[in-house]
Each structure stands twice: as C-alpha cells, then as structure tokens.
Design a protein around this motif. Structure first.
Motif, PDB file in Angstrom:
ATOM      1  N   ILE A 137       0.682  -1.051  -0.019  1.00  0.00           N
ATOM      2  CA  ILE A 137       0.051   0.071   0.040  1.00  0.00           C
ATOM      3  C   ILE A 137       0.864   1.235  -0.029  1.00  0.00           C
ATOM      4  CG2 ILE A 137      -1.792   1.166   1.302  1.00  0.00           C
ATOM      5  CD1 ILE A 137      -2.676  -1.535   2.422  1.00  0.00           C
ATOM      6  N   ASN A 138       1.819   1.077   0.648  1.00  0.00           N
ATOM      7  CA  ASN A 138       2.923   2.295   0.895  1.00  0.00           C
ATOM      8  C   ASN A 138       3.723   2.552  -0.373  1.00  0.00           C
ATOM      9  OD1 ASN A 138       4.534   4.192   2.831  1.00  0.00           O
ATOM     10  ND2 ASN A 138       5.998   2.625   2.355  1.00  0.00           N
ATOM     11  N   ASN A 139       4.514   1.401  -0.534  1.00  0.00           N
ATOM     12  CA  ASN A 139       5.423   1.576  -1.838  1.00  0.00           C
ATOM     13  C   ASN A 139       4.874   1.356  -3.191  1.00  0.00           C
ATOM     14  OD1 ASN A 139       6.959   1.385   0.772  1.00  0.00           O
ATOM     15  ND2 ASN A 139       8.245  -0.540   0.143  1.00  0.00           N
ATOM     16  N   SER A 140       4.247   0.224  -3.445  1.00  0.00           N
ATOM     17  CA  SER A 140       3.880   0.082  -4.717  1.00  0.00           C
ATOM     18  C   SER A 140       2.830   0.875  -5.179  1.00  0.00           C
ATOM     19  CB  SER A 140       3.344  -1.332  -4.794  1.00  0.00           C
ATOM     20  OG  SER A 140       4.602  -2.253  -4.574  1.00  0.00           O
ATOM     21  N   TRP A 141       1.668   1.206  -4.314  1.00  0.00           N
ATOM     22  CA  TRP A 141       0.497   2.041  -4.790  1.00  0.00           C
ATOM     23  C   TRP A 141       0.679   3.404  -4.342  1.00  0.00           C
ATOM     24  CZ3 TRP A 141      -3.417  -1.889  -2.019  1.00  0.00           C
ATOM     25  CH2 TRP A 141      -3.545  -3.010  -2.841  1.00  0.00           C
ATOM     26  N   GLY A 142       1.457   3.637  -3.434  1.00  0.00           N
ATOM     27  CA  GLY A 142       1.593   5.189  -2.879  1.00  0.00           C
ATOM     28  C   GLY A 142       0.208   5.875  -2.057  1.00  0.00           C
ATOM     29  N   ASP A 143      -0.608   4.861  -1.298  1.00  0.00           N
ATOM     30  CA  ASP A 143      -1.566   5.191  -0.880  1.00  0.00           C
ATOM     31  C   ASP A 143      -1.781   5.705   0.379  1.00  0.00           C
ATOM     32  OD1 ASP A 143      -3.172   4.626  -3.405  1.00  0.00           O
ATOM     33  OD2 ASP A 143      -4.175   3.061  -2.841  1.00  0.00           O
ATOM     34  N   THR A 173      10.857  11.243   0.902  1.00  0.00           N
ATOM     35  CA  THR A 173      10.832  10.684  -0.509  1.00  0.00           C
ATOM     36  C   THR A 173      11.087  12.043  -1.276  1.00  0.00           C
ATOM     37  OG1 THR A 173       8.279  11.779  -0.341  1.00  0.00           O
ATOM     38  CG2 THR A 173       8.996   9.412  -0.260  1.00  0.00           C
ATOM     39  N   VAL A 174      11.641  11.903  -2.634  1.00  0.00           N
ATOM     40  CA  VAL A 174      11.874  12.976  -3.277  1.00  0.00           C
ATOM     41  C   VAL A 174      10.906  13.552  -4.377  1.00  0.00           C
ATOM     42  CG1 VAL A 174      13.729  13.767  -4.866  1.00  0.00           C
ATOM     43  CG2 VAL A 174      14.310  12.243  -3.304  1.00  0.00           C
ATOM     44  N   PRO A 175      10.576  14.706  -4.679  1.00  0.00           N
ATOM     45  CA  PRO A 175       9.407  15.145  -5.270  1.00  0.00           C
ATOM     46  C   PRO A 175       9.685  14.573  -6.766  1.00  0.00           C
ATOM     47  CG  PRO A 175       9.837  16.802  -3.875  1.00  0.00           C
ATOM     48  CD  PRO A 175      10.876  15.641  -3.666  1.00  0.00           C
ATOM     49  N   ILE A 210       1.836  12.591  -2.462  1.00  0.00           N
ATOM     50  CA  ILE A 210       2.396  11.358  -2.624  1.00  0.00           C
ATOM     51  C   ILE A 210       4.161  11.475  -2.071  1.00  0.00           C
ATOM     52  CG2 ILE A 210       3.100  11.047  -4.956  1.00  0.00           C
ATOM     53  CD1 ILE A 210       2.271   8.337  -4.987  1.00  0.00           C
ATOM     54  N   THR A 211       4.434  12.862  -2.243  1.00  0.00           N
ATOM     55  CA  THR A 211       5.951  13.063  -1.994  1.00  0.00           C
ATOM     56  C   THR A 211       6.313  13.160  -0.681  1.00  0.00           C
ATOM     57  OG1 THR A 211       5.658  15.320  -2.533  1.00  0.00           O
ATOM     58  CG2 THR A 211       6.027  14.240  -4.582  1.00  0.00           C
ATOM     59  N   PHE A 212       5.272  13.161   0.048  1.00  0.00           N
ATOM     60  CA  PHE A 212       5.536  13.302   1.540  1.00  0.00           C
ATOM     61  C   PHE A 212       6.195  11.919   2.149  1.00  0.00           C
ATOM     62  CE2 PHE A 212       2.965  17.295   2.803  1.00  0.00           C
ATOM     63  CZ  PHE A 212       3.175  17.902   1.717  1.00  0.00           C
ATOM     64  N   ALA A 213       6.357  11.979   3.546  1.00  0.00           N
ATOM     65  CA  ALA A 213       7.260  10.949   3.952  1.00  0.00           C
ATOM     66  C   ALA A 213       6.427   9.621   4.052  1.00  0.00           C
ATOM     67  CB  ALA A 213       7.558  11.098   5.494  1.00  0.00           C
ATOM     68  N   VAL A 214       7.246   8.759   3.530  1.00  0.00           N
ATOM     69  CA  VAL A 214       6.792   7.446   3.354  1.00  0.00           C
ATOM     70  C   VAL A 214       7.196   6.348   4.674  1.00  0.00           C
ATOM     71  CG1 VAL A 214       6.970   7.104   0.808  1.00  0.00           C
ATOM     72  CG2 VAL A 214       8.962   6.255   2.287  1.00  0.00           C
ATOM     73  N   LEU A 215       6.583   5.269   4.665  1.00  0.00           N
ATOM     74  CA  LEU A 215       6.569   4.333   5.769  1.00  0.00           C
ATOM     75  C   LEU A 215       8.133   3.520   5.741  1.00  0.00           C
ATOM     76  CD1 LEU A 215       3.734   4.940   6.380  1.00  0.00           C
ATOM     77  CD2 LEU A 215       3.586   2.732   7.557  1.00  0.00           C
ATOM     78  N   ASN A 216       8.858   3.433   6.434  1.00  0.00           N
ATOM     79  CA  ASN A 216      10.303   2.969   6.453  1.00  0.00           C
ATOM     80  C   ASN A 216       9.779   1.353   6.311  1.00  0.00           C
ATOM     81  OD1 ASN A 216      13.109   1.854   6.950  1.00  0.00           O
ATOM     82  ND2 ASN A 216      13.420   3.923   7.377  1.00  0.00           N
ATOM     83  N   ASP A 217      10.702   0.800   5.404  1.00  0.00           N
ATOM     84  CA  ASP A 217      10.530  -0.729   5.323  1.00  0.00           C
ATOM     85  C   ASP A 217      10.836  -1.474   6.492  1.00  0.00           C
ATOM     86  OD1 ASP A 217       9.522  -0.328   2.581  1.00  0.00           O
ATOM     87  OD2 ASP A 217      11.469  -1.170   1.683  1.00  0.00           O
ATOM     88  N   ASN A 218      11.859  -1.016   7.365  1.00  0.00           N
ATOM     89  CA  ASN A 218      11.931  -1.828   8.541  1.00  0.00           C
ATOM     90  C   ASN A 218      10.976  -1.943   9.538  1.00  0.00           C
ATOM     91  OD1 ASN A 218      12.124   0.826  10.152  1.00  0.00           O
ATOM     92  ND2 ASN A 218      14.312   0.752  10.065  1.00  0.00           N
TER      93      ASN A 218
END
Length: 538
Positions: free
Chosen positions: A272-278, A304-306, A343-351
């Motif tokens: 949801i976070n990485n692939s879809w950006g939702d 994330t980088v715009p 979507i360019t705002f902070a994403v959840l970290n994979d860890n």
C-alpha cells in the motif's frame, strides 16, 4: 491500491462468492469444515494444525493487501493519527473524512469471523477434551482478534457464536469483555498445567511452541484489556490487571517477549505504501516525532523526493506528514492530480513493514504497568521506572540510540504543522507535553506523558493506538480538515466507532437490532463505546 473503487468491486464480488452461503447466524462460518478423526489427531495434529495459520494471518488479513487496506488501513491506521492517504478517495468523501464507505468496512467484520472465530470453534470441538493446550492457544488468538473487532463496533457476536440456526445474538461490549477475561484465564491455566507439551511447536508463528511465552503474552493482553475498562469499571479492571501482574510467570519483560506474527509475507502496508503510494505519514506523527527530535522518526519514516510532475516545495532532509481528512482540494482536477503532490511526503520505512508483524510489544506493557501504578494497582511497580523502561525498550527495538538523553529532555514539545502545498491546512500543535517525567505533575498530565510515549512505541499498530486515543484523549492528534459526517461526528472529538456492517444488516437484522439496544446510542460513528467514558481520566 491504484483504483480503490474498482478493486473494492472486485473484492465485493469475491466476498459475495465466499459468503453467499451464510445465513442469519453466519451459517457456513461456524460449521466444521472437516471430519477430523481422533486417530489423525494422534499422528501429528496436522489436520487441526492447519487451522492455526489462518488465525494468525487474519487477525488482520495479510493478503491480498487491499483486504488489509479496507480492514484496518483506511480506518484505524488513519484514525489513530499514524498515517493518512495522499489520495482523496471517492473525491474526498470517504472514511478519512467521516463519510463512511460501508462496503469498505465489511472487511473489518468478515475477515476475523470467517478465519478466526470459525477456526477457533473447530479447534475447540476437536481438541478441548483430549489436547487442551491446543485449544488454549486458539482461545488466546481468538481474544486477540475479537477484542479488536469489539473495539471497532462495540457489541459483537461472541459467546453465542453458532448457537442458533436462525439468528446471531450479540453480546454487549461489557459481556464480550467479561468473556475475554474468562477465556484468557482458562487458557493461562491450561498452558500452565501443560507447560512442557510440544504439541503446538509445528504450528506456532509467534513463539516456537514456548508456552511460557504464550502465558506472558496472555497475561499482557489481559493487562491491556483491564486498562481499557479502567474508567468504566475500575474494580473489575483492577482485579483483572492484578491477576496478570501477580501471576508467577508474569507479563512481557523484554523485547524477546513481544508478540510478533512471524510469517513469510511482508506487512501488507508495504504494498500500500511502496507500490500503490496510497498511505503516507500523518501530520500528527510529524508534529510529535519532529517536535521531540525523536531518533525513532527515521526508523519509522523515510523522506521521498518530489518527482518531475510536481512543484511541491518539500525541504530536503525533512519528514513531512499529510493532514488527515483532506477533501479534494480546490485547484486539483481530480484525485490523482492531488495525489501526485501529496505522494511526495514521508513514506513508511521498510524496517517497520517486515514479515514479522507487530501486534504487542514489551514497551507497550511497561506503559500499561506505568498506568496501572498511576491507578494504584498492586504489583505494578514504580510509575517513572516503568515509563522510562518503556521508552528504552522501544529505542532498543528500533535500533535507535540516545534513549537516555531523550528521557531527560524536559523542553521539547510537539511542533506546529505547516503544509507546504496549502497553508489552509496549517495548524498549531495541540499539546505542550514534554518527555521527561515530572513527579510533581497532576495525574492527568502524567497520563498524557504515558499515552503519548506508548502511542509512539506502538507504531505502526493503528488499531490499538486508535482505541487508546478514544479511551484517554491522548496524544492530542489533529482533527480532520474536512468533516463530511453531516453532523454525526464532532470534529474535535473525532470518530468513535464504525457502524454495524451491511453484511450483518442484510443477513442478521434481528441480531443487529438487539446489538443497537446494547450499544447505548445510535448506530453511527459518533456513538461512544462502553469503555469510552467522556470526561477526564481521574
């Protein structure tokens, strides 16, 4: 979820096929799907053992990710203040703006009933008399799943599950909690009496068949539920909490005791976070983590980088959250155009999105003990010591350094939120609570410290965080930008529950009607649950 509306329709079709045979009392869910002979059980327990994996993996559903998105991510994960969606689904009229999408919410109910309650009942029928320890573990998993369901809806079908051929009768939430405590008590005693049995080892996705670990978890879960009802039934809460605190095996003490489901699939939020950006960082998380200069922030989230298709002025090196409950904002042609910026705002970290999925940590238990001590429960220990140990264990769990300096910080507070895209979403911080323990503070201020740090430590488990927010009012998270509930939900009080789902209204109308009488209010998102008592905490 690239197009939640299309995927929802596909999911609804799948749901219909899966549950088309259900009658008023969840018929088909509560039937034994196999004829398991005693001889087969005595060989290797594989037939009954196969029922545990779905129980572990459907406390919330691992796969497909869109099922988890509907079961928890677009409700509790957002309502908790942890995350929010950068795309304003359904043109901004969705769960996050309190215009609840009833079809989405069916999954909160259907997944645990079909995969946890059903399996637990089969396991009970096949093992309770001859192999009680297998039954005991299933009871603990059942309470784990179903207290979450009750904490969403209030009354649930629990003690009378499958008892009638014509209707499914709901327990009030008070009745359900009483049953949770009874089931945990029975399970703890059974495992204590069979502590060296190896029978569950092959099926255990949490503790490798170690029953002492299961007892610590069950005691910790009982402590959680006791604290949950402490405002509505202080005497019962104290009694149940002290049972866990005085038990010879006790509650979780180290990170090795934490309850993780060790599956083979990544956390569904990863897709949801990485692939879809939702899903993205919530503005409340930014306010608190960055305001506290919390070293765990970069363990939880990543910058994330715009991209080339946006002009968002995100400051390099920053973690930027999204305000909850954004409508489709002026100036955007559609949902996807708005998503392209946020979507360019902070994403959840994979860890935090690994295949070891967190449901309860030792850090949470120390914060529970801190509150128990604040409420005067025997065996709970020192308030400050528990509080600081909770923070220390959370830092250790996340591999973050600097816990001692963080614990001593008596100046940092949550910071104001600034939206670099739309200044109308800016909002001042709602709290001035600091980190360092203050023995001279009021009990209410002490509780705010405890719950704020517990909230940080429990990430990313949004269901428990949302429940604790409703119970205590802490931490003070930002209200939605757009409240589209039509006056049902108070913007400042925020959403209190999810209404009973369409599948139940259609197949079990008498049961739902009885549940509403036990709810104590209208079947809507503004009605408080039994343990959700208004006013101060002391």
């Amino acid at each position: 979820m690239k197009n939640i509306n299309n995927i929802f329709l596909s999911g609804l079709a799948l749901f219909s096929m899966l549950f088309s045979s259900c009658s008023d009392d969840l018929e088909g869910i509560d039937e034994n799907p196999r004829n398991i002979t005693q001889e087969q059980l005595e060989v290797d327990f594989q037939n009954v053992g196969s029922l545990y994996k779905p129980m572990f993996e459907n406390i919330y559903q691992y796969t497909p990710p869109w099922s988890y998105q509907l079961q928890q991510n677009l409700n509790a994960d957002v309502f908790s203040g942890y995350m929010t969606n950068p795309r304003p689904f359904v043109a901004g009229a969705n769960n996050t703006t309190y215009n609840l999408v009833s079809g989405w919410n069916n999954f909160i109910w259907s997944v645990p009933y079909s995969n946890v309650m059903n399996n637990a009942r089969t396991i009970e029928n096949e093992t309770k008399d001859e192999f009680p320890e297998l039954f005991a573990v299933s009871q603990i998993l059942k309470v784990t799943a179903m207290h979450r369901v009750s904490d969403v809806f209030g009354p649930i079908v629990y003690t009378k599950f499958g008892a009638s051929a014509t209707t499914s009768e709901y327990d009030s939430q008070e009745e359900a909690y009483t049953a949770f405590f009874n089931d945990l008590e029975e399970a703890i005693q059974i495992l204590s009496d069979n502590i060296d049995s190896p029978r569950f080892t092959a099926f255990d996705l949490a503790y490798g068949g170690n029953y002492e670990s299961w007892i610590r978890y069950a005691n910790s879960l009982r402590l959680r539920l006791a604290i949950r009802i402490s405002k509505v039934d202080a005497a019962k809460a104290k009694t149940e909490g002290e049972k866990s605190l005085s038990h010879p095996i006790g509650v979780m003490e180290s990170n090795a005791d934490s309850f993780f489901i060790n599956g083979t699939l990544d956390h569904p939020i990863k897709t949801i976070n990485n692939s879809w950006g939702d899903i993205r960082m919530n503005a409340s998380m930014e306010s608190i983590l960055i305001g506290y200069d919390d070293p765990r922030a970069n363990s939880y989230f990543s910058e994330t980088v715009p991209g080339d298709n946006t002009t968002v002025p995100v400051v390099p090196g920053s973690l930027k959250g999204v305000r909850n409950g954004l409508p489709l904002l002026p100036g955007y042609a559609d949902e996807l155009a708005q998503k392209a910026d946020y979507i360019t705002f902070a994403v959840l970290n994979d860890n935090v999105l690994t295949s070891s999925v967190q449901l309860m940590t030792a850090a949470e238990v120390f914060f529970l003990k801190a509150e128990a001590a604040l409420r005067g429960w025997s065996g709970s220990g020192d308030i400050q010591g528990n509080y600081e140990q909770g923070i220390t264990l959370s830092f250790q769990q996340r591999g973050s350094s600097g816990a001692a300096a963080y614990i001593a910080d008596n100046t940092s507070t949550p910071q104001d939120y600034v939206d670099p895209i739309n200044s109308a979403n800016n909002i001042a911080a709602l709290s001035t609570i600091t980190i360092a323990w203050d023995n001279a503070a009021s009990n209410e201020e002490k509780l705010e410290r405890i719950i704020t740090q517990k909230w940080i430590a429990m990430f990313p488990e949004g269901q428990e965080a949302w429940s604790e927010y409703r119970r205590t009012g802490y931490p003070k998270i930002f209200p939605v930008v757009s409240n589209q509930s039509g006056g049902i939900v108070d913007t400042n009080l925020q959403i209190r529950r999810i209404p009973f789902v369409d599948s139940e209204l259609q197949t079990n109308p008498d049961g739902v009607a009885g549940a509403v009488t036990k709810l104590g209010g209208a079947d809507n998102a503004g009605t408080r649950l039994w343990w959700d008592v208004p006013g101060g905490n002391f």
